[in-house]
Enzyme design. Structure first.
Site, PDB file in Angstrom:
ATOM      1  N   LYS A 194       0.823  -1.216   0.000  1.00 26.55           N
ATOM      2  CA  LYS A 194       0.000   0.000   0.000  1.00 26.55           C
ATOM      3  C   LYS A 194       0.854   1.262   0.000  1.00 26.55           C
ATOM      4  CE  LYS A 194      -4.275  -2.085   1.335  1.00 26.55           C
ATOM      5  NZ  LYS A 194      -5.260  -2.447   2.348  1.00 26.55           N
TER       6      LYS A 194
ATOM      7  N   ARG B 272      -2.884 -10.076   5.102  1.00 32.92           N
ATOM      8  CA  ARG B 272      -3.258 -10.222   3.688  1.00 32.92           C
ATOM      9  C   ARG B 272      -2.093  -9.704   2.852  1.00 32.92           C
ATOM     10  NH1 ARG B 272      -5.454  -7.290  -0.357  1.00 32.92           N
ATOM     11  NH2 ARG B 272      -6.997  -8.301  -1.682  1.00 32.92           N
TER      12      ARG B 272
END
Ligand code: PMM
Length: 274
Positions: free
Chosen positions: A207, A247
């Site tokens: 991210k 994740r």
């Protein structure tokens, strides 16, 4: 949890696994790398993304789930839609990973209640086309208190749909209606989210807040595929805090790090020859 995005437009790996054979091969690779769970998604949630048709989402995920669940993998479907969740479970998924925590399509909770699937409820405030405008947390306790309260509200809705607590996993939703500082505050304050009493999943992998942390001297964020060491640092930290799952896109590096932790917990294990 290893990520299989069957999408043309995800920020992290968009287009690389957009057809069934490539997505299935990628999932098998993640299993070989040590994934416990494969998260199959057919909708990109990157900021500004437009939503696929339901039929497109079904066409993307169902054949991939059938193949990987058929191999014996534990499969999660990354969807906000009840219809897709239902089809995914029929195809062999046992986990529904709903980034909207039941807000985008409340009927998804009925599907979860009926099927007994595990349900990941992520903190979310709105669809990708507007979520960055919703990233304001001015109340007392800031982002951590707000995410905790909004997740508690989702838990109330989940319970009233007839889903049992044992099915539920919560996720603070890094990057979803959150800026970089919000993400760091949530990671630092994760114990307050854990105090809700549910297992936690965290998705930090690739991210932009990691890209920004690792920016070069000119302020240019580190490219998406060069953020792995920072992500592995988070995997280790979160594992030490007893998290249910991380994740990740690169399973092998996180699995290697977890093996180090496990080995340290059992230093005299006779398993190795030398
Ligand atoms: N992040 C993305 C997609 N799905 N699901 C959960 N539960 N938590 C997350 O943080 C999360 C998610 C976006 O990342 P991607 O586009 O690389 O899949």
């Amino acid at each position: 949890m290893g990520v299989v995005n069957v999408t043309p437009d995800s920020f992290s790996d968009g287009g690389r696994y957009a057809d069934t054979p490539r997505a299935v091969a990628h999932g098998r690779g993640l299993l070989a790398d040590g994934a416990d769970l494969l998260d199959i998604g057919g909708e990109s949630t990157r900021p500004g993304a437009t939503r696929p048709l339901v039929s497109e989402e079904l066409d993307r995920v169902v054949p991939v789930i059938e193949a990987l669940a058929g191999d014996g993998a534990t499969v999660s479907v990354d969807t906000m839609r009840a219809e897709v969740a239902r089809a995914a479970i029929a195809a062999g998924a046992t986990v529904v990973n709903d980034v909207s925590g039941g807000l985008a399509d409340p009927e998804i909770l009925e599907v979860v209640a009926e099927t007994g699937a595990t349900y990941v409820a992520m903190h979310w405030r709105g669809h990708a086309d507007r979520m960055q405008r919703l990233a304001s947390y001015d109340g007392p306790g800031g982002v951590v208190a707000a995410v905790r309260e909004e997740l508690a509200e989702r838990v109330r809705a989940i319970r009233s749909a007839g889903v049992s607590d044992a099915q539920v996993v919560l996720d603070p939703g890094l990057g979803f209606a959150k800026g970089a500082t919000h993400n760091w505050e949530l990671l630092a304050g994760l114990d307050q989210i854990a105090a809700l009493g549910f297992p936690l999943l965290v998705g930090a992998s690739r991210k932009s807040f990691l890209g920004r942390l690792l920016a070069d001297e000119a302020g240019e964020p580190r490219p998406v595929d060069q953020r792995e060491a920072a992500n592995v640092a988070l995997t280790v930290l979160l594992a030490q805090r007893g998290i249910w799952g991380v994740r990740v896109h690169d399973v092998r590096s996180s699995r290697d790090a977890l093996k180090v932790l496990e080995r340290l917990a059992h230093p005299t294990s006779p398993k190795e020859s030398a």
